[in-house]
Scaffold this active site. Structure first.
Site, mmCIF file in Angstrom:
data_model
loop_
_atom_site.group_PDB
_atom_site.id
_atom_site.type_symbol
_atom_site.label_atom_id
_atom_site.label_comp_id
_atom_site.label_asym_id
_atom_site.label_seq_id
_atom_site.Cartn_x
_atom_site.Cartn_y
_atom_site.Cartn_z
ATOM 1 N N LYS A 60 53.137 52.520 52.278
ATOM 2 C CA LYS A 60 52.019 53.189 51.613
ATOM 3 C C LYS A 60 50.978 53.561 52.660
ATOM 4 C CE LYS A 60 50.279 52.020 47.068
ATOM 5 N NZ LYS A 60 49.463 51.015 46.364
HETATM 6 C C1 E4P Z 1 48.534 52.097 43.334
HETATM 7 O O1 E4P Z 1 49.511 52.096 44.034
HETATM 8 C C2 E4P Z 1 47.380 51.194 43.477
HETATM 9 O O2 E4P Z 1 47.814 49.955 43.976
HETATM 10 C C3 E4P Z 1 46.674 50.904 42.179
HETATM 11 O O3 E4P Z 1 47.240 51.596 41.111
HETATM 12 C C4 E4P Z 1 45.192 50.902 42.258
HETATM 13 O O4 E4P Z 1 44.666 50.652 40.977
HETATM 14 P P1 E4P Z 1 43.141 50.242 40.726
HETATM 15 O O5 E4P Z 1 42.309 51.458 40.769
HETATM 16 O O6 E4P Z 1 43.146 49.613 39.357
HETATM 17 O O7 E4P Z 1 42.779 49.274 41.819
#
Ligand code: E4P
Length: 226
Positions: A86
């Site tokens: 990522k």
């Molecule tokens: C996606 O890959 C992220 O880890 C995640 O969806 C972030 O979500 P949040 O905005 O609830 O922290």
């Protein structure tokens, strides 16, 4: 639509995997911190997650220069065959994504909040593109409209040969905060939703289902007593 779970918690991943619908996992530094994760255990932890699911497991690179991101991404990708690295969208992230895609390492470009960001991520060879719905809503914007636009824009083009082989980039609806978000991204035809464990559970419950089960069990007792 495929379901990923958005967590670094092994118990949650194991439980969701047992339901037979889990196609992948997304983690991020905040989710790892939330479970009390330590740097020394990070690699082993990612390997444990990778062993629990057949699909891709996103592990985030935290470097801020393209060279650091690429170095870190190669180490992450070496942990297990199903690691997807990522990388936050940005100039350095984009440059790193192109290098990694050329090496056949799948990249999930994260923190995407606009159509140009998404298209440039795809052009750099991203395997996954993660628009954040909830966080866009949080600033008074419309996260669902934004992911619909991103999905339409990506669908305008033939991506064969741009990323890894002929694989098309898949869109991951991220930052999902409710069952309604899950329903709405499915109606939009989004490829993947990455969903926190508590919302995955809520997706399976409905008051009328609970009432129906209670009535069936009650009536079955009558059959047993007859
Ligand atoms: C996606 O890959 C992220 O880890 C995640 O969806 C972030 O979500 P949040 O905005 O609830 O922290």
């Amino acid at each position: 639509m495929k379901f990923f779970i958005d967590t670094a918690d092994l118990k949650e991943i194991e439980e969701a995997a047992s339901w037979g619908v889990l196609a992948g996992v997304t983690t991020n530094p905040s989710l790892y911190a939330r479970i009390g994760g330590k740097l020394a255990d990070f690699s082993t932890h990612i390997q444990r997650i990778c062993a629990l699911v057949d699909g891709p497991v996103s592990a985030e690179a935290v470097g801020t220069s393209r060279n650091d991101i690429v170095r870190e991404a190669r180490e992450l990708a070496a942990l297990a065959a199903n690691v997807a690295v990522k990388i936050p969208i940005g100039i350095e992230g984009l440059a790193a994504t192109r290098v990694l895609a050329n090496e056949g390492i799948p990249v999930n470009v994260t923190l995407v909040f606009s159509v140009p960001q998404a298209i440039m991520a795809a052009r750099a060879g991203a395997r996954y593109i993660s628009p954040f719905i909830g966080r866009f809503d949080d600033i008074g914007e419309d996260g669902l409209a934004q992911i619909a636009d991103i999905s339409d824009a990506v669908a305008n083009y033939d991506w064969r040969g741009v990323g890894i082989g002929d694989e098309e980039p898949e869109i991951i609806a991220a930052s999902i905060r409710s069952v309604q978000h899950v329903a709405q991204v499915a109606l939009l035809g989004i490829d993947i939703a990455t969903v926190p464990f508590n919302i995955l559970e809520k997706c399976l419950t409905h008051p009328l289902t609970d009432q129906g089960i209670a009535a069936f069990l009650n009536d079955w007792e009558k059959v047993l007593q007859a």
